[in-house]
Motif scaffolding. Sequence first.
Motif, short mmCIF file in Angstrom:
data_model
loop_
_atom_site.label_atom_id
_atom_site.label_comp_id
_atom_site.label_asym_id
_atom_site.label_seq_id
_atom_site.Cartn_x
_atom_site.Cartn_y
_atom_site.Cartn_z
N THR A 50 47.94 117.34 68.51
CA THR A 50 47.19 118.37 69.24
C THR A 50 46.19 117.73 70.19
O THR A 50 45.72 118.38 71.12
N GLU B 101 45.35 110.93 55.54
CA GLU B 101 46.30 111.81 54.85
C GLU B 101 47.33 112.32 55.86
O GLU B 101 46.99 112.64 57.00
N PRO B 102 48.60 112.43 55.41
CA PRO B 102 49.65 112.91 56.33
C PRO B 102 49.29 114.24 57.00
O PRO B 102 49.65 114.47 58.15
N ARG B 103 48.55 115.10 56.32
CA ARG B 103 48.27 116.42 56.90
C ARG B 103 47.35 116.29 58.14
O ARG B 103 47.29 117.20 58.96
N PRO C 182 48.92 115.24 62.53
CA PRO C 182 49.19 116.07 63.72
C PRO C 182 47.93 116.43 64.51
O PRO C 182 48.03 117.01 65.58
N TYR C 183 46.76 116.12 63.98
CA TYR C 183 45.52 116.46 64.67
C TYR C 183 44.90 115.25 65.39
O TYR C 183 43.73 115.30 65.79
#
Lengths: 331, 331
Positions: free
Chosen positions: B134, B212-214, B217-218
């Motif tokens: 993003t 962390e993988p989460r 995307p940021y």
Amino acid sequence: MRIIVDGFGGDNAPGEILLGCARAMEELGIDISVAGDKDKLLKSARELGLEGSFNRMEVLHCTDVLTMEDEPDSVLKAKSGSSMAVGLRALCEGGGDAFASAGNSGALAVGATMIVKRIKGVKRIAFAPVLPTTKTPFIISDGGANVQCRPEMLLQFGLMGSVYMEKVMGVKNPRVGLVNLGTEEHKGDDLRKEAHALLKGCGGMNFIGNIEPRDLPYGMCDVAVADGFTGNTVLKLYEGTALAMMGMVKDIFKKSLKNKLAAGLIYGDLQGLKKTMDYNSYGGAPLIGAAKPVFKMHGNTKAYAVQSALKLVRDCTESGYVEAIGAALGK
Amino acid sequence: MRIIVDGFGGDNAPGEILLGCARAMEELGIDISVAGDKDKLLKSARELGLEGSFNRMEVLHCTDVLTMEDEPDSVLKAKSGSSMAVGLRALCEGGGDAFASAGNSGALAVGATMIVKRIKGVKRIAFAPVLPTTKTPFIISDGGANVQCRPEMLLQFGLMGSVYMEKVMGVKNPRVGLVNLGTEEHKGDDLRKEAHALLKGCGGMNFIGNIEPRDLPYGMCDVAVADGFTGNTVLKLYEGTALAMMGMVKDIFKKSLKNKLAAGLIYGDLQGLKKTMDYNSYGGAPLIGAAKPVFKMHGNTKAYAVQSALKLVRDCTESGYVEAIGAALGK
């Protein structure tokens, strides 16, 4: 059915937990025992106007709390008086049919293993979260309980996951795939190669071979077998990427008046998509392989998610998946 | 600058490869050598009306082709006469400044290591694909060249990735994160714990700890350090989830006349999002750690992606990242 709930697990305890429990008692026809400090629970229940419901709950009184910062092992010794440990012991001693906590995952896995114990023959308990796809949902087995695994553990994760999908989710002959770099049999590291051979040689399930991570969002398997490190990576990246994408779509809709108009036209459908991809809609996931039903609820869970989780707990427990796993592994 | 291209790598060879090369020569001011069967290449060039461009390319004639089904090691022996092996040897012998292939990734990694050789001090070559977020893009190091790793290899993946992001992508003081289950230092398996200690103790880069993988995307890091198994899982799941989400949004827009109207209003912005999240827009990725620039182009690559990849190859090679990695590891 009586479900024992950790009243002090997770970020929004005890208020949201109590609220979710109260609603679940009403809607799901279950009894609730709540583990935690009686005075604090009562105070919270009063503030939320839940005294009536609270009076119908059994309280397993204890004053200690196991936090997210505590070591997993602490559930056995330093924090053996915590709401999580007390709840697990109550389950073990027949004080209820299932246990659910939104607290420390590592401690819950240790507690499930050491206090509730494993089904006979189970090497390791697996965390089995359900993930949505463009078609049908799948579970990851293991989703993070065991960061280091041997091939025979992955075989059991496949077997247990298959039973769970069949008994609880009603999937006939679940497709079990091994998360790997490629579909070819020789792909991956030693763990994957050996696990592949074991899974292939085991007649007890519908093993479809390796599954590539890129195919997971398309519902290409019902059970994704992985070591806990890989499984947790899949779980968290899946969640993160879906959320990031939803966020970017949302930003587009806010960009201009024209885009806001478009958003208005498809608002309902977009909400539907959001719901489809929301991994929280299941509220929690079981620790399969434990001798009695133990569930992890999401850490930042709200009352709605507690209620969803307790519905899952009830349905799972009624399905008799624990006994079915025992039968499958005893073969 | 002369780039050597594997004329017979990937699903759409040689046609799309030749077309991409022809456009790249025109647009990027580079020279091209193409490895492969001269007659077949000429025939394909004629069919595409590319005879003029083809005449300006140098052809490294060879009749063998290394396929996706061939073993990685075959590039050294059984397929040492293939277009991939011939191209790699030409690079090694000074016949060009960089080599790019859309063929078998495993064979390319073996060839880069054994034919082109590693930069002095480099333990393993890493595949370093760029992923969109993003915010700003990041690279995965290693994205799949080494399925089994030791902690000191992960340290080097971090160092090499940091140099690459700084030299090629122009990121100052790149944030290097270790892909792990949690942000706390003690998280993960033995590999992660030991790699964390090495990365933290190394003064040569801006190590920000576990990621962390989460959060990937940021855009929370510039270099995501992982063993090749985990890195490839991240790469493929990232791609798969983003594509699946785009597909579901697209389905929504087709659902009704009202939704089609909405789609029309935001079509341009949605295309922009698709482009942002399209990992193919980079066309390829380098194998960092090789003594000369070696690039993997996507297997199902079309002419446009070949051209994009060759632009990346040119920019990377001009940046002097190979020498910079050598200097950083020599410290």
